[in-house]
Design a protein around this motif. Structure first.
Motif, PDB file in Angstrom:
ATOM      1  N   CYS A 119     108.774  53.735  67.534  1.00 54.78           N
ATOM      2  CA  CYS A 119     109.725  53.845  68.639  1.00 54.78           C
ATOM      3  C   CYS A 119     111.256  53.930  68.155  1.00 54.78           C
ATOM      4  CB  CYS A 119     109.811  52.248  69.137  1.00 54.78           C
ATOM      5  SG  CYS A 119     110.946  51.878  70.521  1.00 54.78           S
ATOM      6  N   CYS A 122     112.951  50.311  68.421  1.00 58.27           N
ATOM      7  CA  CYS A 122     112.575  49.299  67.867  1.00 58.27           C
ATOM      8  C   CYS A 122     112.129  49.578  66.273  1.00 58.27           C
ATOM      9  CB  CYS A 122     111.422  48.393  68.507  1.00 58.27           C
ATOM     10  SG  CYS A 122     111.904  48.269  70.165  1.00 58.27           S
ATOM     11  N   CYS A 152     105.346  51.541  72.806  1.00 52.39           N
ATOM     12  CA  CYS A 152     106.018  50.662  71.745  1.00 52.39           C
ATOM     13  C   CYS A 152     105.440  49.425  72.203  1.00 52.39           C
ATOM     14  CB  CYS A 152     107.374  50.623  71.904  1.00 52.39           C
ATOM     15  SG  CYS A 152     108.323  49.443  70.934  1.00 52.39           S
ATOM     16  N   CYS A 155     109.050  47.053  72.948  1.00 51.48           N
ATOM     17  CA  CYS A 155     109.955  47.204  74.067  1.00 51.48           C
ATOM     18  C   CYS A 155     108.875  48.043  75.277  1.00 51.48           C
ATOM     19  CB  CYS A 155     111.131  47.948  73.778  1.00 51.48           C
ATOM     20  SG  CYS A 155     110.735  49.701  73.580  1.00 51.48           S
TER      21      CYS A 155
HETATM   22 ZN   LIG Z   1     110.238  49.990  71.373  1.00 52.23          ZN
END
Ligand SMILES: [Zn+2]
Length: 177
Positions: A119, A122, A152, A155
Motif C-alpha cells: 500500500c 500504509c 490493503c 486502510c
Molecule cells: Zn493502506
C-alpha cells in the motif's frame, strides 16, 4: 558489478528476494519529513519504507537503529554517529528526480515481482482478494474490465493492475534502464 553505495555495509546486496512474492529482504528505509513522495515511490517498488513526519532527528535515528532501517534525508546535519547508522543523503531537491538519484547511487534496484506489492499509504503488503470482494468498491468500468484485485489490510484501499500501473511500470523500467 559496481561497488555498493558507500553508506551501505560492504558486500551486502541492496536487496535479496527470498522467493516470496513482494518480500524484500535486507533493505528497509526510513524517509524523513522532506521525502514523502520518495517514500511512496519506494513502496511502489516494494521496499519497506516508513515515513517520519516529525522534526526532531533523535526519534528518527532511534527508530532506524531499532528496526535496522536506512535513513533517507535531505538534512546535511544528519550524520552517522554509530557504526550501525546508515544514512543516505538525498541531494536532489526535486521529488521527480530523487528516485533516479537513489538508482544512480545503487541504493535501490528493480525487482519486478515486488512492484505494486505494498500500500502506498500504509506500507503494508497487499492481500489478493476475489473479484466478488471488489464488486461495488471499485468503479464499474474497472470491475468489468479487470480480474485481479488486491486490498490493503490496514486502510482497506483496493488496488488493481490497470492502465495506471502499466504506465508506472514502463516509467520505472525506463528509470532503471
Ligand atoms: Zn493502506
Amino acid at each position: 558489478m559496481e561497488p555498493p553505495h558507500p553508506c551501505l555495509p560492504a558486500g551486502r546486496p541492496s536487496f535479496s528476494p527470498d522467493g516470496e512474492r513482494g518480500r524484500v529482504k535486507g533493505m528497509k528505509f526510513l524517509a524523513d519529513r522532506m521525502l514523502g513522495k520518495l517514500a511512496k515511490e519506494l513502496r511502489m517498488l516494494g521496499y519497506d519504507t516508513l515515513y517520519y513526519r516529525g522534526e526532531n532527528t533523535y526519534p528518527l535515528i532511534k527508530l532506524a537503529r531499532e528496526e535496522g532501517r536506512v535513513i533517507l534525508t535531505r538534512n546535511s546535519k544528519l550524520i552517522p554517529r554509530r557504526p550501525e547508522d546508515r544514512i543516505v543523503r538525498v541531494m536532489e531537491d526535486k521529488p521527480a528526480l530523487q528516485l533516479r538519484e537513489l538508482i544512480q547511487k545503487k541504493v535501490i534496484s528493480l525487482n519486478e515481482e515486488n512492484l505494486f506489492s505494498r500500500c502506498l499509504l500504509c506500507n503494508m503488503f497487499l492481500d489478493e482478494i476475489s473479484r466478488e470482494e471488489a464488486e461495488g468498491k471499485v468503479p464499474d468500468f474497472i470491475f468489468y474490465q479487470l480480474k485481479a484485485f488486491s486490498r490493503c489490510p490496514q486502510c482497506l484501499r483496493i488496488y488493481w493492475q490497470g492502465s495506471h500501473q502499466d504506465h508506472m511500470k514502463r516509467k520505472v523500467e525506463e528509470l532503471f534502464g
